[in-house]
Design an enzyme around this catalytic site. Structure first.
Site, PDB file in Angstrom:
ATOM      1  N   TRP A 199      55.888  22.288  26.212  1.00  0.00           N
ATOM      2  CA  TRP A 199      56.292  22.982  27.464  1.00  0.00           C
ATOM      3  C   TRP A 199      55.747  22.447  28.802  1.00  0.00           C
ATOM      4  O   TRP A 199      56.503  22.302  29.792  1.00  0.00           O
ATOM      5  CB  TRP A 199      56.582  24.219  27.378  1.00  0.00           C
ATOM      6  CG  TRP A 199      57.006  25.057  26.103  1.00  0.00           C
ATOM      7  CD1 TRP A 199      56.826  25.634  25.272  1.00  0.00           C
ATOM      8  CD2 TRP A 199      58.729  24.801  26.320  1.00  0.00           C
ATOM      9  NE1 TRP A 199      58.129  25.931  24.326  1.00  0.00           N
ATOM     10  CE2 TRP A 199      59.121  25.346  24.874  1.00  0.00           C
ATOM     11  CE3 TRP A 199      59.759  24.336  27.145  1.00  0.00           C
ATOM     12  CZ2 TRP A 199      60.572  25.531  24.409  1.00  0.00           C
ATOM     13  CZ3 TRP A 199      61.079  24.477  26.627  1.00  0.00           C
ATOM     14  CH2 TRP A 199      61.439  25.226  25.442  1.00  0.00           C
TER      15      TRP A 199
ATOM     16  N   ALA B 223      52.842  19.727  30.095  1.00  0.00           N
ATOM     17  CA  ALA B 223      51.778  18.484  29.997  1.00  0.00           C
ATOM     18  C   ALA B 223      50.449  18.809  30.548  1.00  0.00           C
ATOM     19  O   ALA B 223      50.066  19.784  31.256  1.00  0.00           O
ATOM     20  CB  ALA B 223      52.528  17.259  30.575  1.00  0.00           C
TER      21      ALA B 223
ATOM     22  N   ASP C 254      62.408  20.266  38.682  1.00  0.00           N
ATOM     23  CA  ASP C 254      63.095  21.155  37.785  1.00  0.00           C
ATOM     24  C   ASP C 254      64.237  21.858  38.781  1.00  0.00           C
ATOM     25  O   ASP C 254      63.926  22.228  39.841  1.00  0.00           O
ATOM     26  CB  ASP C 254      62.238  22.220  37.281  1.00  0.00           C
ATOM     27  CG  ASP C 254      61.089  21.758  36.308  1.00  0.00           C
ATOM     28  OD1 ASP C 254      61.455  20.508  35.780  1.00  0.00           O
ATOM     29  OD2 ASP C 254      60.180  22.407  36.071  1.00  0.00           O
TER      30      ASP C 254
ATOM     31  N   GLU D 164      64.687  20.034  27.645  1.00  0.00           N
ATOM     32  CA  GLU D 164      64.470  20.915  29.060  1.00  0.00           C
ATOM     33  C   GLU D 164      65.593  20.094  29.943  1.00  0.00           C
ATOM     34  O   GLU D 164      65.632  19.049  30.501  1.00  0.00           O
ATOM     35  CB  GLU D 164      63.310  20.356  29.771  1.00  0.00           C
ATOM     36  CG  GLU D 164      62.091  20.840  29.227  1.00  0.00           C
ATOM     37  CD  GLU D 164      60.716  20.797  29.950  1.00  0.00           C
ATOM     38  OE1 GLU D 164      60.643  20.090  31.209  1.00  0.00           O
ATOM     39  OE2 GLU D 164      59.669  21.333  29.651  1.00  0.00           O
TER      40      GLU D 164
ATOM     41  N   HIS E  48      64.859  19.461  33.862  1.00  0.00           N
ATOM     42  CA  HIS E  48      63.846  18.590  34.497  1.00  0.00           C
ATOM     43  C   HIS E  48      64.467  17.165  34.692  1.00  0.00           C
ATOM     44  O   HIS E  48      64.829  16.444  33.753  1.00  0.00           O
ATOM     45  CB  HIS E  48      62.789  18.405  33.453  1.00  0.00           C
ATOM     46  CG  HIS E  48      61.795  17.571  33.974  1.00  0.00           C
ATOM     47  ND1 HIS E  48      60.486  17.981  34.169  1.00  0.00           N
ATOM     48  CD2 HIS E  48      61.658  16.162  33.940  1.00  0.00           C
ATOM     49  CE1 HIS E  48      59.694  17.017  34.574  1.00  0.00           C
ATOM     50  NE2 HIS E  48      60.387  15.977  34.519  1.00  0.00           N
TER      51      HIS E  48
HETATM   52 ZN   LIG Z   1      59.734  19.905  34.960  1.00  0.00          ZN
END
Ligand SMILES: [Zn+2]
Length: 240
Positions: free
Chosen positions: A150, A152, A166, A210, A213
Protein backbone atom coordinates in the site's frame (compact mmCIF):
# COMPACT_ATOMS: atom_id res chain seq x y z
CA UNK A 1 -27.97 63.76 24.06
CA UNK A 2 -24.41 62.62 23.76
CA UNK A 3 -25.51 59.15 24.67
CA UNK A 4 -28.21 59.22 21.99
CA UNK A 5 -25.75 60.24 19.25
CA UNK A 6 -23.43 57.45 20.21
CA UNK A 7 -26.11 54.79 20.06
CA UNK A 8 -27.38 55.89 16.62
CA UNK A 9 -23.82 55.86 15.23
CA UNK A 10 -23.23 52.26 16.31
CA UNK A 11 -25.59 50.59 13.78
CA UNK A 12 -24.01 52.71 11.01
CA UNK A 13 -20.54 51.55 11.98
CA UNK A 14 -21.76 47.98 12.11
CA UNK A 15 -23.30 48.37 8.66
CA UNK A 16 -20.03 49.73 7.24
CA UNK A 17 -18.10 46.86 8.85
CA UNK A 18 -20.61 44.36 7.51
CA UNK A 19 -20.43 45.74 3.94
CA UNK A 20 -16.62 45.86 4.06
CA UNK A 21 -16.54 42.26 5.24
CA UNK A 22 -18.92 41.25 2.47
CA UNK A 23 -16.75 42.96 -0.15
CA UNK A 24 -13.61 41.37 1.30
CA UNK A 25 -15.18 37.91 1.33
CA UNK A 26 -16.42 38.19 -2.27
CA UNK A 27 -13.00 39.41 -3.32
CA UNK A 28 -11.27 36.53 -1.56
CA UNK A 29 -13.73 34.07 -3.03
CA UNK A 30 -13.09 35.34 -6.57
CA UNK A 31 -9.36 35.27 -5.97
CA UNK A 32 -9.56 31.75 -4.54
CA UNK A 33 -11.37 30.61 -7.65
CA UNK A 34 -8.64 31.92 -9.88
CA UNK A 35 -5.83 30.69 -7.72
CA UNK A 36 -7.32 27.37 -6.82
CA UNK A 37 -4.40 25.64 -8.40
CA UNK A 38 -2.02 28.50 -8.94
CA UNK A 39 -1.12 28.80 -5.29
CA UNK A 40 2.22 30.41 -4.75
CA UNK A 41 3.44 29.38 -8.15
CA UNK A 42 4.46 31.77 -10.84
CA UNK A 43 2.09 29.97 -13.15
CA UNK A 44 -1.27 31.61 -13.38
CA UNK A 45 -3.94 32.76 -15.75
CA UNK A 46 -3.22 32.17 -19.40
CA UNK A 47 0.19 30.65 -18.90
CA UNK A 48 -1.41 27.72 -17.10
CA UNK A 49 -3.13 26.87 -20.36
CA UNK A 50 -0.01 26.88 -22.45
CA UNK A 51 1.79 23.67 -21.55
CA UNK A 52 5.22 23.41 -23.01
CA UNK A 53 6.02 19.91 -24.16
CA UNK A 54 9.69 19.85 -24.94
CA UNK A 55 10.20 16.90 -27.27
CA UNK A 56 13.97 16.86 -26.76
CA UNK A 57 13.90 16.27 -23.04
CA UNK A 58 10.91 14.21 -22.05
CA UNK A 59 12.81 11.47 -20.22
CA UNK A 60 11.69 12.88 -16.87
CA UNK A 61 8.10 12.03 -17.80
CA UNK A 62 8.87 8.32 -17.99
CA UNK A 63 11.04 8.01 -14.90
CA UNK A 64 10.42 4.58 -13.41
CA UNK A 65 10.26 4.50 -9.64
CA UNK A 66 9.33 1.26 -7.94
CA UNK A 67 10.74 -1.22 -5.43
CA UNK A 68 13.46 -2.25 -7.92
CA UNK A 69 14.10 1.25 -9.24
CA UNK A 70 14.68 3.69 -6.41
CA UNK A 71 14.99 7.40 -7.01
CA UNK A 72 18.45 8.43 -8.20
CA UNK A 73 20.89 9.60 -5.54
CA UNK A 74 20.43 13.31 -4.81
CA UNK A 75 17.17 13.49 -6.75
CA UNK A 76 15.51 16.87 -6.60
CA UNK A 77 12.53 18.41 -8.31
CA UNK A 78 11.22 21.91 -8.87
CA UNK A 79 7.78 22.01 -7.32
CA UNK A 80 4.71 24.15 -7.76
CA UNK A 81 2.69 24.68 -4.60
CA UNK A 82 -1.03 24.64 -5.20
CA UNK A 83 -3.40 26.88 -3.25
CA UNK A 84 -4.59 23.83 -1.31
CA UNK A 85 -1.02 23.24 -0.08
CA UNK A 86 -0.32 20.27 -2.33
CA UNK A 87 2.87 20.24 -4.35
CA UNK A 88 3.56 18.81 -7.79
CA UNK A 89 6.39 18.89 -10.31
CA UNK A 90 6.26 22.36 -11.85
CA UNK A 91 6.09 20.88 -15.38
CA UNK A 92 3.04 18.76 -14.58
CA UNK A 93 0.96 21.55 -13.09
CA UNK A 94 -0.59 22.96 -16.34
CA UNK A 95 -1.86 19.52 -17.35
CA UNK A 96 -3.29 18.88 -13.92
CA UNK A 97 -5.06 22.23 -13.96
CA UNK A 98 -6.57 21.53 -17.37
CA UNK A 99 -7.73 18.06 -16.29
CA UNK A 100 -9.42 19.42 -13.17
CA UNK A 101 -11.03 22.27 -15.12
CA UNK A 102 -12.45 19.87 -17.70
CA UNK A 103 -13.63 17.46 -15.00
CA UNK A 104 -15.49 20.29 -13.30
CA UNK A 105 -17.03 21.35 -16.61
CA UNK A 106 -18.35 17.80 -16.87
CA UNK A 107 -19.85 18.08 -13.37
CA UNK A 108 -17.12 16.00 -11.72
CA UNK A 109 -15.55 17.39 -8.56
CA UNK A 110 -12.17 15.76 -7.92
CA UNK A 111 -9.92 16.60 -4.98
CA UNK A 112 -6.27 15.83 -4.35
CA UNK A 113 -5.69 13.77 -1.24
CA UNK A 114 -1.94 13.28 -1.64
CA UNK A 115 0.75 14.69 -3.89
CA UNK A 116 4.48 15.27 -3.52
CA UNK A 117 5.93 13.66 -0.41
CA UNK A 118 9.29 13.94 1.23
CA UNK A 119 11.10 10.73 2.25
CA UNK A 120 10.15 11.48 5.87
CA UNK A 121 6.47 11.76 5.00
CA UNK A 122 6.66 8.51 3.02
CA UNK A 123 8.23 6.76 6.00
CA UNK A 124 5.51 7.95 8.34
CA UNK A 125 2.81 6.68 5.95
CA UNK A 126 4.50 3.27 5.73
CA UNK A 127 4.76 3.22 9.53
CA UNK A 128 1.04 3.97 9.85
CA UNK A 129 0.09 1.09 7.57
CA UNK A 130 2.49 -1.26 9.38
CA UNK A 131 1.02 -0.25 12.72
CA UNK A 132 -2.49 -0.98 11.43
CA UNK A 133 -1.55 -4.54 10.48
CA UNK A 134 0.34 -5.11 13.74
CA UNK A 135 -2.87 -4.07 15.51
CA UNK A 136 -4.73 -6.66 13.45
CA UNK A 137 -2.49 -9.36 14.92
CA UNK A 138 0.26 -9.68 12.31
CA UNK A 139 3.90 -9.93 13.34
CA UNK A 140 6.00 -6.85 12.69
CA UNK A 141 7.69 -8.46 9.67
CA UNK A 142 4.38 -9.65 8.21
CA UNK A 143 2.76 -6.29 8.86
CA UNK A 144 5.58 -4.49 7.04
CA UNK A 145 5.27 -6.80 4.02
CA UNK A 146 1.54 -6.10 3.69
CA UNK A 147 2.06 -2.40 4.37
CA UNK A 148 4.53 -2.27 1.47
CA UNK A 149 1.77 -3.23 -0.98
CA UNK A 150 0.00 0.00 0.00
CA UNK A 151 2.86 2.37 0.68
CA UNK A 152 6.30 2.21 -0.85
CA UNK A 153 9.54 2.25 1.11
CA UNK A 154 11.07 5.78 1.10
CA UNK A 155 13.15 6.27 -2.02
CA UNK A 156 10.89 3.99 -4.05
CA UNK A 157 7.67 6.00 -3.94
CA UNK A 158 6.40 7.85 -6.98
CA UNK A 159 5.03 10.47 -4.64
CA UNK A 160 8.61 11.62 -4.06
CA UNK A 161 8.93 12.51 -7.75
CA UNK A 162 6.16 15.12 -7.77
CA UNK A 163 4.70 13.30 -10.79
CA UNK A 164 2.11 11.31 -8.85
CA UNK A 165 -1.14 12.27 -7.17
CA UNK A 166 -3.88 10.57 -5.26
CA UNK A 167 -7.18 11.94 -6.50
CA UNK A 168 -10.45 11.37 -4.67
CA UNK A 169 -13.25 13.64 -3.49
CA UNK A 170 -13.30 16.29 -0.81
CA UNK A 171 -15.87 14.49 1.34
CA UNK A 172 -14.35 10.97 1.24
CA UNK A 173 -17.63 9.56 -0.04
CA UNK A 174 -17.00 6.23 -1.82
CA UNK A 175 -19.85 6.66 -4.28
CA UNK A 176 -18.70 10.15 -5.25
CA UNK A 177 -15.12 8.89 -5.50
CA UNK A 178 -16.22 6.12 -7.87
CA UNK A 179 -17.72 8.76 -10.17
CA UNK A 180 -14.47 10.75 -10.09
CA UNK A 181 -12.35 7.64 -10.78
CA UNK A 182 -14.62 6.56 -13.61
CA UNK A 183 -14.22 9.94 -15.31
CA UNK A 184 -10.46 9.95 -14.74
CA UNK A 185 -10.11 6.37 -15.98
CA UNK A 186 -11.76 7.40 -19.21
CA UNK A 187 -10.18 10.83 -19.63
CA UNK A 188 -6.93 11.26 -17.68
CA UNK A 189 -4.74 10.01 -20.54
CA UNK A 190 -5.78 13.07 -22.58
CA UNK A 191 -3.86 15.18 -20.08
CA UNK A 192 -0.87 12.83 -19.85
CA UNK A 193 -1.94 10.94 -16.70
CA UNK A 194 -2.32 7.18 -16.23
CA UNK A 195 -3.78 4.94 -13.56
CA UNK A 196 -0.45 3.76 -12.27
CA UNK A 197 -1.54 0.68 -10.31
CA UNK A 198 -4.34 -1.05 -12.22
CA UNK A 199 -6.29 -3.90 -10.70
CA UNK A 200 -5.02 -6.47 -13.24
CA UNK A 201 -1.34 -5.48 -12.98
CA UNK A 202 -0.65 -5.90 -9.28
CA UNK A 203 1.74 -8.79 -9.95
CA UNK A 204 3.88 -6.51 -12.12
CA UNK A 205 3.63 -3.25 -10.18
CA UNK A 206 3.81 -4.92 -6.78
CA UNK A 207 1.22 -2.41 -5.59
CA UNK A 208 -2.42 -3.13 -4.76
CA UNK A 209 -5.23 -1.84 -6.96
CA UNK A 210 -5.21 1.93 -6.43
CA UNK A 211 -7.85 3.61 -8.60
CA UNK A 212 -6.91 6.94 -6.98
CA UNK A 213 -3.21 7.02 -7.81
CA UNK A 214 -2.42 8.93 -11.01
CA UNK A 215 0.96 9.41 -12.57
CA UNK A 216 1.99 11.94 -15.18
CA UNK A 217 3.86 10.30 -18.08
CA UNK A 218 3.18 12.78 -20.90
CA UNK A 219 0.38 12.70 -23.41
CA UNK A 220 2.03 10.37 -25.95
CA UNK A 221 2.86 7.58 -23.47
CA UNK A 222 -0.44 8.00 -21.63
CA UNK A 223 -2.41 7.58 -24.85
CA UNK A 224 -0.59 4.35 -25.72
CA UNK A 225 -0.78 2.97 -22.19
CA UNK A 226 -4.50 3.72 -22.11
CA UNK A 227 -5.18 2.24 -25.54
CA UNK A 228 -3.23 -0.96 -24.96
CA UNK A 229 -4.22 -1.43 -21.31
CA UNK A 230 -0.64 -1.48 -20.02
CA UNK A 231 1.05 -0.50 -16.80
CA UNK A 232 4.14 1.72 -16.90
CA UNK A 233 6.55 -1.20 -16.43
CA UNK A 234 5.06 -2.96 -19.47
CA UNK A 235 5.12 0.20 -21.56
CA UNK A 236 8.78 0.83 -20.76
CA UNK A 237 9.66 -2.76 -21.67
CA UNK A 238 7.96 -2.27 -25.04
CA UNK A 239 9.78 0.96 -25.81
CA UNK A 240 13.20 -0.13 -24.60
ZN1 LIG B 1 -0.55 7.39 -4.34
Amino acid sequence: MKKHQKSSATPKILLVIFISALVAVSFLFAKQKVEEFCGTSDLNGASAYAPTDSADDSSWQLMLVNADHPLPEGFSVELTTLANGHKVDKRVYPYLQRMFDDARSAGIIPAISSSYRTAEKQQSILDEYTEQYINQGYSEAEALEIAKTWAAVPGTSEHQTGLALDITTADANKQAADIVWKWLKKNSYKYGFIIRYPEDKTDITGISNEPWHFRYVGEKAAAEIHKKGLCLEEYLNLTE
